[in-house]
Design an enzyme around this catalytic site. Structure first.
Site, mmCIF file in Angstrom:
data_model
loop_
_atom_site.group_PDB
_atom_site.id
_atom_site.type_symbol
_atom_site.label_atom_id
_atom_site.label_comp_id
_atom_site.label_asym_id
_atom_site.label_seq_id
_atom_site.Cartn_x
_atom_site.Cartn_y
_atom_site.Cartn_z
ATOM 1 N N GLY A 131 0.857 -1.178 0.000
ATOM 2 C CA GLY A 131 0.000 0.000 0.000
ATOM 3 C C GLY A 131 0.892 1.225 0.000
ATOM 4 N N SER A 132 1.183 1.737 1.203
ATOM 5 C CA SER A 132 2.102 2.878 1.283
ATOM 6 C C SER A 132 3.486 2.490 0.779
ATOM 7 C CB SER A 132 2.205 3.364 2.739
ATOM 8 O OG SER A 132 0.987 3.980 3.117
ATOM 9 N N GLN A 336 -22.127 18.943 11.641
ATOM 10 C CA GLN A 336 -22.396 19.659 12.896
ATOM 11 C C GLN A 336 -23.446 20.759 12.695
ATOM 12 O OE1 GLN A 336 -20.893 18.295 15.361
ATOM 13 N NE2 GLN A 336 -21.676 19.624 16.976
ATOM 14 N N ILE A 337 -23.338 21.466 11.589
ATOM 15 C CA ILE A 337 -24.299 22.546 11.314
ATOM 16 C C ILE A 337 -25.693 21.970 11.084
ATOM 17 C CG2 ILE A 337 -24.915 24.322 9.591
ATOM 18 C CD1 ILE A 337 -21.840 24.912 9.405
ATOM 19 N N GLU A 363 -4.312 7.349 -2.957
ATOM 20 C CA GLU A 363 -3.276 8.137 -3.642
ATOM 21 C C GLU A 363 -2.307 8.783 -2.648
ATOM 22 O OE1 GLU A 363 -3.860 9.371 -7.284
ATOM 23 O OE2 GLU A 363 -5.841 8.486 -7.575
ATOM 24 N N THR A 365 -1.572 8.260 1.697
ATOM 25 C CA THR A 365 -2.223 8.708 2.931
ATOM 26 C C THR A 365 -1.652 10.072 3.324
ATOM 27 O OG1 THR A 365 -0.489 7.664 4.227
ATOM 28 C CG2 THR A 365 -2.462 6.320 3.787
HETATM 29 N N1 CAA Z 1 8.468 10.933 -9.620
HETATM 30 C C1 CAA Z 1 9.532 10.307 -10.205
HETATM 31 N N2 CAA Z 1 10.395 9.517 -9.534
HETATM 32 C C2 CAA Z 1 10.145 9.343 -8.228
HETATM 33 C C3 CAA Z 1 9.068 9.937 -7.542
HETATM 34 C C4 CAA Z 1 8.208 10.776 -8.298
HETATM 35 N N3 CAA Z 1 7.151 11.365 -7.727
HETATM 36 N N4 CAA Z 1 9.099 9.574 -6.243
HETATM 37 C C5 CAA Z 1 10.177 8.778 -6.107
HETATM 38 N N5 CAA Z 1 10.795 8.642 -7.307
HETATM 39 C C6 CAA Z 1 12.026 7.887 -7.599
HETATM 40 C C7 CAA Z 1 13.145 8.343 -6.675
HETATM 41 O O1 CAA Z 1 13.823 9.457 -7.223
HETATM 42 C C8 CAA Z 1 14.030 7.109 -6.643
HETATM 43 O O2 CAA Z 1 14.783 7.047 -7.827
HETATM 44 P P1 CAA Z 1 16.327 6.540 -7.796
HETATM 45 O O3 CAA Z 1 16.320 5.162 -7.230
HETATM 46 O O4 CAA Z 1 16.717 6.608 -9.241
HETATM 47 O O5 CAA Z 1 17.047 7.497 -6.920
HETATM 48 C C9 CAA Z 1 13.020 5.982 -6.695
HETATM 49 O O6 CAA Z 1 11.829 6.520 -7.269
HETATM 50 C C10 CAA Z 1 12.720 5.387 -5.349
HETATM 51 O O7 CAA Z 1 12.305 6.459 -4.508
HETATM 52 P P2 CAA Z 1 12.217 6.314 -2.952
HETATM 53 O O8 CAA Z 1 13.500 5.723 -2.423
HETATM 54 O O9 CAA Z 1 11.787 7.635 -2.427
HETATM 55 O O10 CAA Z 1 11.063 5.199 -2.799
HETATM 56 P P3 CAA Z 1 10.380 4.595 -1.518
HETATM 57 O O11 CAA Z 1 10.232 3.158 -1.733
HETATM 58 O O12 CAA Z 1 11.058 5.079 -0.265
HETATM 59 O O13 CAA Z 1 8.895 5.211 -1.594
HETATM 60 C C11 CAA Z 1 7.130 6.773 -1.218
HETATM 61 C C12 CAA Z 1 8.609 6.546 -1.543
HETATM 62 C C13 CAA Z 1 6.914 8.274 -1.371
HETATM 63 C C14 CAA Z 1 6.789 6.354 0.189
HETATM 64 C C15 CAA Z 1 6.249 5.993 -2.241
HETATM 65 O O14 CAA Z 1 6.356 4.613 -2.047
HETATM 66 C C16 CAA Z 1 4.797 6.372 -2.140
HETATM 67 O O15 CAA Z 1 4.394 7.392 -2.694
HETATM 68 N N6 CAA Z 1 3.963 5.549 -1.464
HETATM 69 C C17 CAA Z 1 2.519 5.748 -1.428
HETATM 70 C C18 CAA Z 1 1.859 4.952 -2.523
HETATM 71 C C19 CAA Z 1 0.501 5.461 -2.884
HETATM 72 O O16 CAA Z 1 0.260 6.651 -2.950
HETATM 73 N N7 CAA Z 1 -0.420 4.550 -3.180
HETATM 74 C C20 CAA Z 1 -1.727 4.890 -3.628
HETATM 75 C C21 CAA Z 1 -2.144 3.904 -4.671
HETATM 76 S S1 CAA Z 1 -3.131 4.455 -6.013
HETATM 77 C C22 CAA Z 1 -4.714 4.316 -5.523
HETATM 78 O O17 CAA Z 1 -5.059 4.832 -4.512
HETATM 79 C C23 CAA Z 1 -5.663 3.497 -6.373
HETATM 80 C C24 CAA Z 1 -6.729 4.188 -7.076
HETATM 81 O O18 CAA Z 1 -7.285 3.603 -7.986
HETATM 82 C C25 CAA Z 1 -7.196 5.542 -6.758
#
Ligand code: CAA
Length: 409
Positions: A131-132, A336-337, A363, A365
């Protein structure tokens, strides 16, 4: 600095507002009660050309800018968050990533059909155990000659059961970590692909939310979106787009809560006067208006950066966090209102309250967005990519005057 909308943006806003009031509002209660996807409404939205809003004309779209897109999204959400989710997923999570990462063949094959609504798209990232921690993909993609064989399960996928096309994120080489992840364009009638709706839900009842099952799904290598190993980047790009439209939708929820609350507050009488004349009600109304307008400006700044083609992960996270939490506050105040009637499904406050709850869950949390914002601010992980530390940018516009941020809309 210019706060004025141009004529086109104003016209599109008016068009979306009129459509939301005439076509969405009158159905929203019944759709919520029936908890069914409204195909008739879907056709009307498609006939308006809404799904092609931001795509270039070459791919069957209208090429509106992100400011107009945000305002359209807000208006749809003001009327119905389920409908807004459908609209956002189609455009932000499917069309825009194909536009950004797709080959010309992929663009010509799918974008015009997505733009007219002939096909529906969904985005398959989340899994029961990812998820996250989105990089922890358990869905696998095993290469077999010119094909990849996909196996795994996705969950909480908006449009999952009604989609014709799914962007599926899968791990193709675990030893490479997130650099082994790939994205695929999977047609949902491919053998081995199936979906099952998740129900009942707290809110978004007329939006389809599903699990996806991939059982030896064979996908040709030409269906890979982006390059091998670029799947995590594609997924993060999808989220940068999707989160923006969720934020715009949350502004719509806030505006909807204001609209119903002020009407009720100026009708309902207590202690010999309209309840809107009491200062404690006025305080709630004032806070809702302040949240809504501050949120709208955050969304429009992110929109401005997107229209300029500048990476805006940080600004989008700020907008998503603030607007989702603001929508919770606004829906809480609306209930509430309305007092006891706020607790009744016969009045709209309860629906905004239920539908608004998901805004800080999907998208990313609110906790994930705080992490992105704080780590950027502390210089631990620049949100807008390498070379974009928070200290170098213009705090008002979000632009980097000395050091242009890597371009990634
Ligand atoms: N754009 C481009 N590249 C990105 C990026 C972005 N926004 N964010 C990270 N990256 C790249 C980083 O630069 C890194 O690249 P390098 O390895 O080349 O340096 C790589 O991705 C890995 O980045 P992190 O080390 O930061 O990755 P992480 O594993 O620590 O995760 C996180 C970071 C922000 C926690 C990410 O996992 C995240 O956003 N998690 C939440 C997921 C989410 O939002 N899920 C919702 C699902 S969709 C949904 O809800 C369904 C629906 O139908 C509506």
């Amino acid at each position: 600095m210019d706060f004025e909308l141009n004529e086109e943006q104003r016209e599109i806003w008016r068009w979306a507002k009129e459509f939301a009031d005439k076509e969405i509002m009158p159905r929203v209660e019944e759709n919520d009660k029936k908890a069914e996807f409204d195909w008739d409404l879907y056709k009307k939205i498609a006939a308006q050309g809404f799904f092609g809003a931001v795509l270039p004309e070459k791919y069957g779209g209208q090429g509106v800018d992100f400011i107009a897109y945000a305002l359209m999204t807000e208006e749809i959400a003001r009327a119905c968050s389920s409908t807004r989710t459908l609209f956002s997923v189609q455009i932000s999570l499917v069309e825009l990533p194909i536009l950004k990462f797709g080959t010309e063949d992929q663009k010509m094959k799918y974008l015009p059909k997505l733009a007219t609504g002939e096909i529906i798209g969904c985005f398959g990232l989340t899994e029961p155990n990812a998820g996250s921690d989105a990089a922890n993909q358990q869905t696998t993609a095993k290469q077999d000659g010119d094909y990849f064989i996909l196996n795994g399960q996705k969950t909480w996928i908006s449009n999952g059961s009604i989609a014709n096309l799914a962007i599926v994120i899968a791990q193709a080489d675990k030893s490479l970590g997130h650099k082994g992840i790939c994205a695929f364009l999977v047609e949902t009638d491919t053998p081995g692909f199936s979906a099952r709706p998740i129900a009942p839900k707290l809110g978004l009842k007329s939006s389809d939310t599903s699990e996806l099952f991939l059982d030896n799904v064979r996908v040709h290598k030409d269906q890979m979106l982006g390059k091998f190993g670029e799947g995590f980047k594609v997924a993060m790009y999808c989220l940068d787009q999707g989160r923006f439209s969720v934020a715009a939708g949350a502004v719509g929820v806030m505006q909807g809560c204001i609209d119903i609350s002020k009407k009720y507050a100026m009708e309902r009488q207590a202690f010999g006067q309209k309840i809107g004349e009491f200062q404690m009600i006025q305080q709630m109304v004032a806070d809702m208006v302040a949240d809504c307008e501050a949120g709208r400006f955050l969304v429009l700044r992110a929109a401005y950066l997107k229209s300029k083609g500048v990476r805006n992960t940080r600004e989008t996270s700020l907008a998503k966090l603030f607007c989702a939490e603001g929508a919770h506050r606004a829906a809480h105040s609306a209930v509430q209102i309305f007092g006891g009637y706020g607790f009744s499904e016969e009045y709209p406050a309860a629906r905004y309250f239920r539908d608004g709850r998901v805004l800080s869950l999907y998208e990313g949390t609110s906790q994930i967005h705080r992490l992105i914002i704080a780590q950027d601010e502390l210089g631990i992980r620049p949100a807008n990519g390498p070379g974009s530390p928070a200290t170098t940018f213009d705090r008002l516009s979000g632009l980097y005057p000395e050091q242009p941020a890597p371009s990634m809309v």
